[in-house]
Design a protein around this motif. Structure first.
Motif, short mmCIF file in Angstrom:
data_model
loop_
_atom_site.label_atom_id
_atom_site.label_comp_id
_atom_site.label_asym_id
_atom_site.label_seq_id
_atom_site.Cartn_x
_atom_site.Cartn_y
_atom_site.Cartn_z
N PHE A 235 0.83 -1.21 0.00
CA PHE A 235 0.00 0.00 0.00
C PHE A 235 0.86 1.26 0.00
O PHE A 235 0.60 2.21 -0.74
CB PHE A 235 -0.93 0.00 1.21
N ASP A 240 -2.39 1.38 -3.36
CA ASP A 240 -3.54 0.52 -3.61
C ASP A 240 -4.33 0.32 -2.32
O ASP A 240 -3.96 -0.49 -1.46
CB ASP A 240 -3.06 -0.82 -4.16
N ALA A 241 -5.42 1.04 -2.17
CA ALA A 241 -6.21 1.01 -0.94
C ALA A 241 -6.89 -0.33 -0.71
O ALA A 241 -7.31 -0.62 0.41
CB ALA A 241 -7.25 2.12 -0.96
N SER A 242 -6.99 -1.17 -1.74
CA SER A 242 -7.62 -2.47 -1.56
C SER A 242 -6.80 -3.38 -0.66
O SER A 242 -7.30 -4.40 -0.17
CB SER A 242 -7.83 -3.15 -2.93
N ILE A 244 -5.73 -2.55 2.21
CA ILE A 244 -6.07 -2.26 3.60
C ILE A 244 -7.34 -3.03 3.97
O ILE A 244 -8.44 -2.69 3.55
CB ILE A 244 -6.28 -0.75 3.83
#
Length: 355
Positions: A235, A240-242, A244
């Protein structure tokens, strides 16, 4: 519900620090001194979690992902991981909670652990991980392959743990405790040394509670440290927030949870390592990241969580991590002691676990 990951991390970080719960010491003690006290506590944590998780599974209240085993990756990766945790002075849990105590050597090991795990899972070294895990069998759980109930394995594990607890109780010498400086809850939580078995029961209960909380967010797994640690690095590098998820918040809660426990108990202190210890932390953390990625988990994801599901991956990882610790303990620790070295690659003197 994703915030529940942070809450579980804070709670478990507190328990790890106060209970001095580290699998490295549990395994290393068997090889170096013959003590099985902390190994027994670790098995007790697995048993408690197994009882609760099998009960939840039986009522269809949770979903638990059990991977098919890739023998080469799990055996080789777990052995490397075992060597790494001796060099680093702590396993995944130990590295996190000691970071919260102010141990800069653990910060170093933790950074390299997360970096190498990310490189192995998402970066330039991903082909190595893919190759190691490519040859998977159809085997998942021991009881499914034998065609028996998981509860039979729970009973076997309970018998083993019960026998070990009894032998430890008989062999243990009574040690006088220091006079209490406080009374009540503060004394119990912050001053009095926690029993390994009490710590193990708490760890087992929290590990089981992680399933429904994690499932509620769409993550069908229990506790885990390696993949969430790698996801944090990914991240930070890609945005890439996915990445988290519940697991990331869980590991982010471990250090502040440990810090709170250490601060309240008067045990927090920044401690910088000497050069040899820093080098060992880099080497150990790197081996931890590589080994855990290849093995599909660390001493939490494999040796604590998957063992409670009676998966082949979990118990194979447990065995070969134990052997890796034994190899490193005999080769590094005993060799350095015989050579008269003043620093050994297990942990600095201020990392000695309270028994």
């Amino acid at each position: 519900m994703i915030i529940s990951g942070l809450a579980i991390g804070l709670l478990l970080g507190f328990v790890f620090q106060r209970g001095r719960f580290c699998v490295t010491g549990a395994f290393r003690d068997v090889w170096l001194s013959g003590s099985k006290r902390w190994l027994t506590a670790f098995l007790l944590a697995i048993l408690v979690q197994a009882v609760l998780v099998q009960g939840l599974l039986g009522q269809d209240l949770i979903v638990a992902k059990v991977p098919a085993i890739a023998w080469l990756g799990v055996i080789g990766g777990s052995f490397l991981f075992g060597i790494g945790i001796v060099l680093a002075g702590g396993c995944a849990t130990g590295t996190y909670y000691r970071s919260g105590e102010g141990l800069i050597g653990s910060w170093i090991a933790l950074v390299f652990y997360a970096l190498l795990a990310s490189f192995m899972k998402y970066g330039a070294l991903q082909p190595v991980t893919t190759a190691a895990l490519a040859d998977k069998t159809e085997l998942t759980t021991i009881h499914d392959s034998l065609g028996i109930s998981a509860w039979l394995l729970v009973l076997v594990l309970a018998g083993v743990v019960g026998w070990l607890v009894w032998t430890q109780r008989v062999a243990r010498q009574v040690v006088a405790r220091p006079a209490a400086r406080r009374s009540g809850l503060a004394h119990l939580l912050l001053e009095r040394p926690w029993s390994p078995y009490a710590s193990a029961i708490l760890v087992g209960v929290i590990a089981a509670a992680a399933y429904p909380l994690s499932n509620a967010t769409g993550r069908n797994s229990g506790l885990g440290i390696t993949t969430p640690s790698a996801n944090i690095v990914n991240f930070l590098a890609t945005g890439d927030a996915s990445r988290i998820d519940w697991g990331v918040l869980f590991v982010l809660g471990l250090i502040p949870g440990s810090y709170i426990a250490a601060k309240l108990a008067g045990e927090f202190r920044l401690r910088a390592p000497d050069a040899p210890t820093a080098i060992r932390a880099i080497a150990g953390g790197s081996l931890m990241g590589v080994g855990a990625a290849i093995a599909g988990g660390c001493t939490i994801g494999n040796a604590l969580v998957q063992t409670a599901l009676f998966s082949y991956q979990g118990w194979t990882a447990f065995l070969f991590t134990f052997l890796g610790v034994g190899f490193a303990a005999r080769f590094f620790v005993q060799t350095h002691r015989r050579a008269g070295a003043q620093a050994v690659p297990v942990a600095p003197s201020d990392l000695v676990r309270a028994n």
